[in-house]
Write an enzyme that holds these catalytic residues in place. Structure first.
Site, PDB file in Angstrom:
ATOM      1  N   LYS A  79      15.317 -10.720 -24.908  1.00 45.64           N
ATOM      2  CA  LYS A  79      15.979  -9.469 -24.278  1.00 45.64           C
ATOM      3  C   LYS A  79      17.262  -8.936 -24.969  1.00 45.64           C
ATOM      4  CE  LYS A  79      13.611  -8.643 -22.127  1.00 45.64           C
ATOM      5  NZ  LYS A  79      12.305  -9.100 -22.010  1.00 45.64           N
ATOM      6  N   TRP A 136      -3.637  -1.839  -1.379  1.00 42.17           N
ATOM      7  CA  TRP A 136      -3.556  -3.085  -2.177  1.00 42.17           C
ATOM      8  C   TRP A 136      -4.185  -4.126  -1.115  1.00 42.17           C
ATOM      9  CZ3 TRP A 136       0.822  -7.158  -1.581  1.00 42.17           C
ATOM     10  CH2 TRP A 136       0.351  -8.360  -2.403  1.00 42.17           C
ATOM     11  N   HIS A 181      19.126 -30.588 -34.218  1.00 42.43           N
ATOM     12  CA  HIS A 181      18.452 -30.857 -35.504  1.00 42.43           C
ATOM     13  C   HIS A 181      18.295 -29.727 -36.392  1.00 42.43           C
ATOM     14  CE1 HIS A 181      17.129 -34.818 -33.893  1.00 42.43           C
ATOM     15  NE2 HIS A 181      16.433 -34.032 -32.658  1.00 42.43           N
ATOM     16  N   CYS A 196       0.707  -1.214   0.006  1.00 45.48           N
ATOM     17  CA  CYS A 196       0.034   0.023   0.033  1.00 45.48           C
ATOM     18  C   CYS A 196       1.023   1.272   0.114  1.00 45.48           C
ATOM     19  CB  CYS A 196      -0.901   0.118   1.481  1.00 45.48           C
ATOM     20  SG  CYS A 196      -1.696  -1.470   1.446  1.00 45.48           S
ATOM     21  N   GLU A 246      13.537 -16.210 -23.401  1.00 48.70           N
ATOM     22  CA  GLU A 246      13.515 -14.880 -22.761  1.00 48.70           C
ATOM     23  C   GLU A 246      14.715 -14.166 -22.757  1.00 48.70           C
ATOM     24  OE1 GLU A 246      11.188 -12.957 -22.208  1.00 48.70           O
ATOM     25  OE2 GLU A 246      11.997 -11.328 -20.578  1.00 48.70           O
ATOM     26  N   LYS A 248       5.618  -0.331 -25.148  1.00 45.50           N
ATOM     27  CA  LYS A 248       5.460  -1.125 -23.920  1.00 45.50           C
ATOM     28  C   LYS A 248       3.920  -1.881 -23.972  1.00 45.50           C
ATOM     29  CE  LYS A 248       6.786  -2.067 -19.982  1.00 45.50           C
ATOM     30  NZ  LYS A 248       7.731  -3.202 -19.927  1.00 45.50           N
ATOM     31  N   ARG A 288       1.692   1.500  -5.955  1.00 41.27           N
ATOM     32  CA  ARG A 288       1.589   0.498  -4.838  1.00 41.27           C
ATOM     33  C   ARG A 288       0.627  -0.182  -4.589  1.00 41.27           C
ATOM     34  NH1 ARG A 288       6.244   1.334  -2.097  1.00 41.27           N
ATOM     35  NH2 ARG A 288       5.453   0.402  -0.246  1.00 41.27           N
ATOM     36  N   ASN A 340       0.806   0.616   6.025  1.00 38.89           N
ATOM     37  CA  ASN A 340       1.209  -0.349   4.983  1.00 38.89           C
ATOM     38  C   ASN A 340       1.956  -1.464   5.607  1.00 38.89           C
ATOM     39  OD1 ASN A 340       4.216   0.010   2.867  1.00 38.89           O
ATOM     40  ND2 ASN A 340       2.635  -1.510   2.697  1.00 38.89           N
ATOM     41  N   GLY A 341       1.586  -2.785   5.224  1.00 37.79           N
ATOM     42  CA  GLY A 341       2.364  -4.180   6.023  1.00 37.79           C
ATOM     43  C   GLY A 341       0.994  -4.957   6.215  1.00 37.79           C
ATOM     44  N   GLU A 361      15.711  -7.591 -28.462  1.00 36.36           N
ATOM     45  CA  GLU A 361      14.772  -6.342 -28.071  1.00 36.36           C
ATOM     46  C   GLU A 361      15.623  -4.889 -28.012  1.00 36.36           C
ATOM     47  OE1 GLU A 361      10.789  -7.027 -25.841  1.00 36.36           O
ATOM     48  OE2 GLU A 361      12.643  -7.543 -24.681  1.00 36.36           O
TER      49      GLU A 361
HETATM   50  C1  G6P Z   1       5.148  -5.685 -25.962  1.00 34.52           C
HETATM   51  C2  G6P Z   1       6.295  -5.211 -24.638  1.00 34.52           C
HETATM   52  C3  G6P Z   1       6.585  -6.677 -24.015  1.00 34.52           C
HETATM   53  C4  G6P Z   1       5.497  -7.588 -23.707  1.00 34.52           C
HETATM   54  C5  G6P Z   1       4.571  -7.972 -24.726  1.00 34.52           C
HETATM   55  C6  G6P Z   1       3.334  -8.272 -24.095  1.00 34.52           C
HETATM   56  O1  G6P Z   1       5.769  -6.457 -26.996  1.00 34.52           O
HETATM   57  O2  G6P Z   1       7.326  -4.744 -25.209  1.00 34.52           O
HETATM   58  O3  G6P Z   1       7.768  -6.421 -23.094  1.00 34.52           O
HETATM   59  O4  G6P Z   1       6.104  -8.656 -23.215  1.00 34.52           O
HETATM   60  O5  G6P Z   1       4.063  -6.629 -25.467  1.00 34.52           O
HETATM   61  O6  G6P Z   1       2.694  -7.185 -23.114  1.00 34.52           O
HETATM   62  P1  G6P Z   1       1.813  -7.424 -21.876  1.00 34.52           P
HETATM   63  O7  G6P Z   1       1.660  -6.073 -21.567  1.00 34.52           O
HETATM   64  O8  G6P Z   1       0.567  -7.992 -22.483  1.00 34.52           O
HETATM   65  O9  G6P Z   1       2.588  -8.447 -21.160  1.00 34.52           O
END
Ligand code: G6P
Length: 614
Positions: A491, A75, A510, A2, A487, A609, A27, A101-102, A494
């Site tokens: 990274k 939260w 293969h 929170c 992943e 994003k 938060r 908060n806690g 990207e």
């Molecule tokens: C975009 C972002 C990625 C993300 C993907 C899915 O490609 O650049 O970082 O993994 O969308 O987004 P989401 O918000 O659904 O996790």
């Protein structure tokens, strides 16, 4: 988690509090509330379920005068999000208001004792116990508020950052902390308190970070005083915030991505807070217990997601299959929606999305619900479209992720999926209580272990210099390490624009093995798990073709150490938790390679994003 804010001074109390709440909204967004005391001693408390803007709406026609105030954005942990459970909470006699908060672990014992003494409770929260206990001690001992707070906190087990306001004393706020953050801002004739410095950075750059079990006495016209629970006075250590708001949001790091990588010990702590209880013996995840029949009745689980969230989804498949013995399918949301999927009401669909706004994932949810499936969402952005479009779900609670390349959201998603798998296994009885306790106790240790992993950063930065100009990379892993390889490769692609492929290590023979030569480095994720012996063979196969190898291994490894060109050692954890630990060195490797190449890591070209188009 929170957020709390407090203000005493000559400015507009309500405005300072509301603005502060907006900054802390990452938060938690379940409810918000303010308490203010007017100069004539009138205590006003306004609360509203949902985001801070709902509170603002609610307060539009209210008396907002005040010379001191505290506020909270929630939260929910104990008690559903509702106006009643919203903070600030007040004592039975209406003299004290408190934000927290806690989590108070022994709240039940305290509540029972207070009830016997005649206290009446109005909410389901653990927090209300605190304010009632403080008032009870204050009346019984006929003491000051600060003394009552100290005595009350001695009886409390758990985590807290609190601020308390007293109707009859409008010139002070008493605040205290243990395990939850609290910082005090010292301005000219005014003082602030907040969960982080963002609510007051525009008013002052002087901040005092409260330490565990310290109590702050914040009084109008007096210097800040801090005492221990035993009433020993502490020295005031004023820090200068050297940054403006925008820099502060980067927390002193050159890029959001690096900040977010380094935040992972605390974001993982926030992610598990209040969910792994009884020392790890039980896991409580929102939406599982209350939809018990869905989690017990399903025949199959289908997980839909995009991008990094899809990699987390693939790990979700391994976790749920392993722990719950249920068949799991993982689909790219963009493929699923047009694949004429076969679903019925006995299927459970899990949708994963950091932003909660990805168009393909949203469409997949609508299709699944249209076919009668129950959809459980896992998101980071509270109040976004996906949580609203699903039947139930939970948040990863890792705070806003600004770097386009997802880092802390990925580890948060994997952590939530691990907790979800254990929760379902708890219900279905597919894991013994010993197995649950073993994983639960290790989950509690993960934030601390991630701190150790981050100490690899200088070594990874040096290593990155050797490989900055490689044109292709191969990332290999098996079992739980295969999605980590995917992943890791994503990274790198990207943010550095280097071509990288993630592959199941044994599939390499293969096809991709044909690519291996001295120019093509392989990153091999090889923790000491049940496939370790197998991956050693794959490491040998790469080496035999002259490829250079960067290996992520468990500390103490001796076999791969002698074959690979570089090894990065990570702490030993149970196999199902290795992805969280092994993915972090890969995040750092991508970051440093991209920096060496002069790329804009926070805003890589062509990416966004939140992808709200098909
Ligand atoms: C975009 C972002 C990625 C993300 C993907 C899915 O490609 O650049 O970082 O993994 O969308 O987004 P989401 O918000 O659904 O996790």
């Amino acid at each position: 988690m929170c957020g709390i804010v407090g203000y005493i001074g000559n400015g507009n109390v309500y405005d300072v509090l509301i603005k502060g709440l907006h900054r802390l909204e990452y938060r938690g967004y379940d409810s918000a509330g303010v308490a203010m005391v007017s100069p004539e001693g009138k205590l006003k408390i306004y609360k509203a379920r949902g985001k801070v803007e709902n509170l603002e709406q609610y307060c539009k026609d209210k008396d907002l005068s005040g010379c001191v105030g505290i506020a909270h954005t929630r939260w929910a942990t104990h008690g559903e999000p509702s106006d009643l459970n919203a903070h600030p909470h007040y004592s039975d006699d209406g003299r004290l208001a408190l934000v927290h908060n806690g989590t108070i672990e022994n709240y039940k014992v305290l509540k029972d004792a207070l009830t016997q003494h005649g206290c009446k409770f109005h909410s389901e929260t653990d927090t209300e116990v605190l304010v009632q206990l403080i008032e009870y001690i204050k009346v019984k001992n006929d003491c000051s508020l600060v003394d009552a707070v100290r005595e009350a906190l001695k009886q409390v087990v758990g985590a807290y950052a609190i601020a308390v306001l007293e109707k009859d004393n409008p010139d002070q706020i008493i605040a205290a902390r243990k395990s939850s953050p609290l910082v005090i801002g010292i301005g000219e004739d005014e003082m602030f308190l907040a969960s982080d410095a963002t609510p007051f950075v525009e008013y002052t750059n002087e901040a005092v970070y409260l330490k565990d079990e310290e109590v702050a006495i914040i009084r109008r016209g007096e210097p800040l005083k801090i005492v221990s629970l035993e009433n020993e006075e502490s020295a005031i250590d004023v820090k200068t915030l050297e940054m403006g708001i925008s820099q502060l949001e980067k927390g002193g790091y050159p890029h959001f991505m690096l900040k977010e990588i380094f935040e992972q010990p605390s974001t993982l702590l926030d992610c598990i807070r209040g969910r792994v209880v009884e020392g790890g013996r039980r896991i409580m995840l929102n939406g599982v217990q209350d939809n018990k029949e869905k989690f017990l009745g399903e025949k199959r689980i289908v997980i839909v997601a995009c991008g990094t969230s899809w990699h987390a989804a693939l790990l979700g498949k391994y976790l749920i299959q392993d722990m719950c013995r249920l068949p799991v399918e993982v689909e790219y949301a963009s493929e699923f929606r047009y694949s004429n999927p076969v679903l019925d009401p006995s299927d459970l669909v899990i949708a994963i999305s950091q932003s909660g706004e990805t168009a393909d994932t949203l469409a997949a949810i609508q299709i699944a619900r249209g076919m009668g499936a129950f959809v459980y969402g896992i998101s980071n952005v509270v109040g976004s479209s996906i949580p609203r479009a699903t039947d139930s779900g939970t948040y990863i609670h890792v705070g806003p992720e600004i770097g386009v390349a997802s880092t802390k959201a990925f580890t948060g998603q994997v952590m939530v999926l691990t907790m979800l798998a254990v929760s379902i296994a708890q219900l279905r009885g597919t894991m013994t209580s010993e197995q649950i306790a073993q994983i639960g106790s290790c989950i509690l240790r993960i934030p601390r272990l991630v701190e150790d992993v981050l100490k690899l950063a200088p070594a990874i930065e040096r290593l990155s210099l050797i490989y900055t100009y490689a044109r292709n990379f191969l990332y290999l892993g098996r079992g739980y390490s295969y999605p980590v390889a995917l992943e890791g490769a994503l990274k790198l692609k990207e943010i550095s624009y280097i071509h990288a492929e993630g592959y199941p290590a044994a599939e390499m023979k293969h096809g991709p093995i044909a690519l291996i030569d001295a120019e093509m480095p392989s990153v091999i994720i090889a923790p000491d798990d049940h496939l370790y012996e197998k991956i050693v063979n794959n490491v040998q196969q790469v080496k035999a073709r002259g490829g250079s190898i960067i290996a992520i291994v468990t500390e103490g490894d001796t076999v791969i150490r002698n074959i690979a060109d570089h090894v990065l050692e990570v702490p030993r954890v149970p196999e199902c938790l290795t992805p969280i630990i092994t993915s972090i060195p890969l995040q750092l490797l991508s970051y440093y390679i991209a920096i060496n190449k002069g790329k804009n890591v926070d805003m890589p070209r062509n990416l966004a994003k939140s992808v709200t188009v098909e």
